[in-house]
Every structure is written in C-alpha cells, then in structure tokens.
Design a protein around this motif. Structure first.
Motif, mmCIF file in Angstrom:
data_model
loop_
_atom_site.group_PDB
_atom_site.id
_atom_site.type_symbol
_atom_site.label_atom_id
_atom_site.label_comp_id
_atom_site.label_asym_id
_atom_site.label_seq_id
_atom_site.Cartn_x
_atom_site.Cartn_y
_atom_site.Cartn_z
ATOM 1 N N TRP A 158 0.848 -1.199 0.000
ATOM 2 C CA TRP A 158 0.000 0.000 0.000
ATOM 3 C C TRP A 158 0.882 1.248 0.000
ATOM 4 C CZ3 TRP A 158 0.198 3.768 3.770
ATOM 5 C CH2 TRP A 158 -0.703 4.830 3.590
ATOM 6 N N GLY A 159 1.902 1.290 0.869
ATOM 7 C CA GLY A 159 2.786 2.449 0.951
ATOM 8 C C GLY A 159 3.471 2.752 -0.361
ATOM 9 N N GLN A 160 3.870 1.715 -1.047
ATOM 10 C CA GLN A 160 4.545 1.905 -2.335
ATOM 11 C C GLN A 160 3.623 2.536 -3.368
ATOM 12 O OE1 GLN A 160 7.659 -0.876 -3.858
ATOM 13 N NE2 GLN A 160 6.070 -1.393 -5.316
ATOM 14 N N THR A 161 2.344 2.211 -3.310
ATOM 15 C CA THR A 161 1.405 2.806 -4.269
ATOM 16 C C THR A 161 0.854 4.144 -3.778
ATOM 17 O OG1 THR A 161 -0.456 1.564 -3.345
ATOM 18 C CG2 THR A 161 0.710 0.572 -5.204
ATOM 19 N N ALA A 162 0.816 4.343 -2.462
ATOM 20 C CA ALA A 162 0.221 5.557 -1.908
ATOM 21 C C ALA A 162 1.160 6.753 -1.919
ATOM 22 C CB ALA A 162 -0.261 5.302 -0.475
ATOM 23 N N PHE A 163 2.448 6.527 -1.701
ATOM 24 C CA PHE A 163 3.399 7.631 -1.575
ATOM 25 C C PHE A 163 4.188 7.824 -2.858
ATOM 26 C CE2 PHE A 163 2.980 6.028 2.835
ATOM 27 C CZ PHE A 163 2.410 7.159 3.388
ATOM 28 N N ASP A 164 4.408 9.087 -3.199
ATOM 29 C CA ASP A 164 5.258 9.407 -4.338
ATOM 30 C C ASP A 164 6.703 9.120 -3.966
ATOM 31 O OD1 ASP A 164 2.979 10.355 -5.603
ATOM 32 O OD2 ASP A 164 3.349 12.434 -5.036
ATOM 33 N N ASP A 165 7.466 8.641 -4.895
ATOM 34 C CA ASP A 165 8.901 8.418 -4.707
ATOM 35 C C ASP A 165 9.242 7.471 -3.562
ATOM 36 O OD1 ASP A 165 9.850 9.906 -6.844
ATOM 37 O OD2 ASP A 165 9.753 11.773 -5.719
ATOM 38 N N PHE A 166 8.407 6.462 -3.332
ATOM 39 C CA PHE A 166 8.704 5.446 -2.332
ATOM 40 C C PHE A 166 8.610 4.078 -2.989
ATOM 41 C CE2 PHE A 166 7.152 2.406 0.934
ATOM 42 C CZ PHE A 166 8.311 2.366 1.695
ATOM 43 N N LYS A 167 9.696 3.302 -2.882
ATOM 44 C CA LYS A 167 9.734 1.973 -3.486
ATOM 45 C C LYS A 167 10.180 0.947 -2.444
ATOM 46 C CE LYS A 167 10.777 3.568 -8.151
ATOM 47 N NZ LYS A 167 10.277 4.883 -7.912
ATOM 48 N N VAL A 168 9.654 -0.263 -2.584
ATOM 49 C CA VAL A 168 10.006 -1.358 -1.684
ATOM 50 C C VAL A 168 10.632 -2.475 -2.506
ATOM 51 C CG1 VAL A 168 9.122 -3.084 -0.071
ATOM 52 C CG2 VAL A 168 8.108 -0.797 -0.121
ATOM 53 N N VAL A 169 11.788 -2.938 -2.064
ATOM 54 C CA VAL A 169 12.428 -4.106 -2.662
ATOM 55 C C VAL A 169 12.077 -5.282 -1.773
ATOM 56 C CG1 VAL A 169 14.623 -5.170 -3.298
ATOM 57 C CG2 VAL A 169 14.299 -2.699 -3.601
ATOM 58 N N PRO A 170 11.380 -6.287 -2.305
ATOM 59 C CA PRO A 170 10.880 -7.384 -1.470
ATOM 60 C C PRO A 170 12.005 -8.268 -0.937
ATOM 61 C CG PRO A 170 10.481 -7.839 -3.786
ATOM 62 C CD PRO A 170 11.036 -6.458 -3.716
ATOM 63 N N PRO A 171 11.670 -9.100 0.059
ATOM 64 C CA PRO A 171 12.681 -10.010 0.605
ATOM 65 C C PRO A 171 13.145 -11.001 -0.458
ATOM 66 C CG PRO A 171 10.505 -10.553 1.459
ATOM 67 C CD PRO A 171 10.363 -9.277 0.679
ATOM 68 N N GLY A 172 14.348 -11.511 -0.236
ATOM 69 C CA GLY A 172 14.877 -12.510 -1.149
ATOM 70 C C GLY A 172 15.759 -11.947 -2.247
ATOM 71 N N MET A 173 15.910 -10.622 -2.303
ATOM 72 C CA MET A 173 16.719 -9.996 -3.351
ATOM 73 C C MET A 173 18.174 -9.819 -2.923
ATOM 74 S SD MET A 173 14.555 -9.648 -5.749
ATOM 75 C CE MET A 173 15.441 -8.615 -6.892
ATOM 76 N N GLY A 174 18.439 -9.880 -1.612
ATOM 77 C CA GLY A 174 19.793 -9.697 -1.106
ATOM 78 C C GLY A 174 19.796 -8.687 0.024
ATOM 79 N N ILE A 175 20.990 -8.431 0.566
ATOM 80 C CA ILE A 175 21.106 -7.474 1.661
ATOM 81 C C ILE A 175 21.121 -6.053 1.100
ATOM 82 C CG2 ILE A 175 22.240 -9.104 3.215
ATOM 83 C CD1 ILE A 175 24.878 -7.575 2.624
ATOM 84 N N VAL A 176 20.761 -5.091 1.929
ATOM 85 C CA VAL A 176 20.548 -3.712 1.483
ATOM 86 C C VAL A 176 21.771 -3.148 0.771
ATOM 87 C CG1 VAL A 176 21.164 -2.658 3.708
ATOM 88 C CG2 VAL A 176 19.632 -1.457 2.165
#
Length: 188
Positions: A158-176
């Motif tokens: 929801w946050g990713q779609t609600a806020f401008d310029d906010f993106k979420v990289v889901p788990p399983g992609m690696g460390i930050v």
C-alpha cells in the motif's frame, strides 16, 4: 531542482547525445583547495541552492573552509535519496501513514504527505531460515516469510502505491548494501 545559480556554475554535459545537468565547482573561488569530501558537499550546495535554505553565503562559507578555524556556519546537506532496510523503514512508513491520517482529519489533502526525497526500502533482515540444505530451500523460506508477515507486506505494498517516490524491494533480493550497489544506486 535549483532555483538559484549565484555562481553561474550550472551547466550541461552532453554525452553521446544525452544531456546531463551539472554544477561546475570551478565557478566557486576556493573550491580547488577543498578536500574531495567537501567538494561533494559543495556540489550538493550548488545543486540545491534556493536562496532561502541554501544561499550563496553557505557556498562561500564552505569554499572558504579553513581546517584550523573553529566552525561558525552550519552547512546544510540535502540527500538526493534515502535508502532504508526494513527495521528502520517500516516505522517511517507508519509515521507517514499516521501523518496522512492526521492531515485528513484536519481537513487537508493527505496526498500532500510524501517523502521529501526519493526513498527506497530493502526488506533484508526479517527472513528466517527454516529450511536448508536442498534446492528448494530459498523458495520455501520465502513462502514461510510471506505467511508470517503477510499483513506487513500488504501495508508496505500500500505504501509503495500511496506515496510518491517510495519503493520497496521485497525479501529474497539480497542485503541492502548489495541491492543498493547492484540495482538502486545512481550517480550524480
């Protein structure tokens, strides 16, 4: 981006037909003697100079830096973006959602509440290892993770779609740090 260009430093760099906005440090007297780290800060000041929060006086104060003098001017740094991992990022999204709710209750437009700089959150610290030692372990651990934290991931989606310029990289992609370097990092 910038509303002022007191030093005439703003320019355009053309590379293979693509134009890039740049800020030439050589336009500022004293820039040549600064250490590299302060040159990065100087470029940031030139890029974000607006005549109010960041002024020509701030630029001059930094360009006249004396390592032996007592600091007398606060220099502002404006990040181009913010990267967070899940344990710090989730509370930030909760705060933004709460602010939106308060603005709406006061009769304002909640859509005006957004991160001030582009923000990216990498979910990398919450995945537990329940299954190991076989080819399907990663997939099974990810399934379990989504079952355990489904509500949290719905909220972040929801946050990713609600806020401008906010993106979420889901788990399983690696460390930050690795995800930042390989997928998210941008250069000036």
């Amino acid at each position: 981006m910038t509303a002022a260009d007191s030093f005439g430093s703003k320019g355009v760099l053309d590379v293979a037909g693509t134009s890039y906005e740049i800020f030439r440090l050589g336009a500022v007297e004293g820039a040549e003697k600064l250490p590299f780290s302060l040159k990065v800060l100087l470029e940031n000041l030139l890029r974000t100079e607006d005549g109010a929060n960041i002024t020509a006086d701030h630029v001059r104060a930094l360009a006249g830096w004396n390592p032996e003098a007592e600091p007398d001017t606060e220099i502002q740094f404006t990040p181009a973006r913010v990267i967070m991992q899940d344990f710090t990022g989730v509370p930030c999204v909760v705060d933004l959602a709460t602010m939106r709710e308060a603005v709406a209750e006061l009769g304002g437009d909640p859509k005006k509440v957004n991160p001030l700089a582009p923000a990216e959150m990498v979910i990398d610290h919450s995945v537990q290892i329940d299954v190991f030692g076989n080819a399907g372990a990663l997939e099974r651990n990810m399934e379990i993770e989504y079952q355990r934290n489904g509500e949290r991931y719905q909220f972040l989606r929801w946050g990713q779609t609600a806020f401008d310029d906010f993106k979420v990289v889901p788990p399983g992609m690696g460390i930050v740090h690795q995800v930042n370097l390989e997928y998210l990092a941008r250069t000036v």
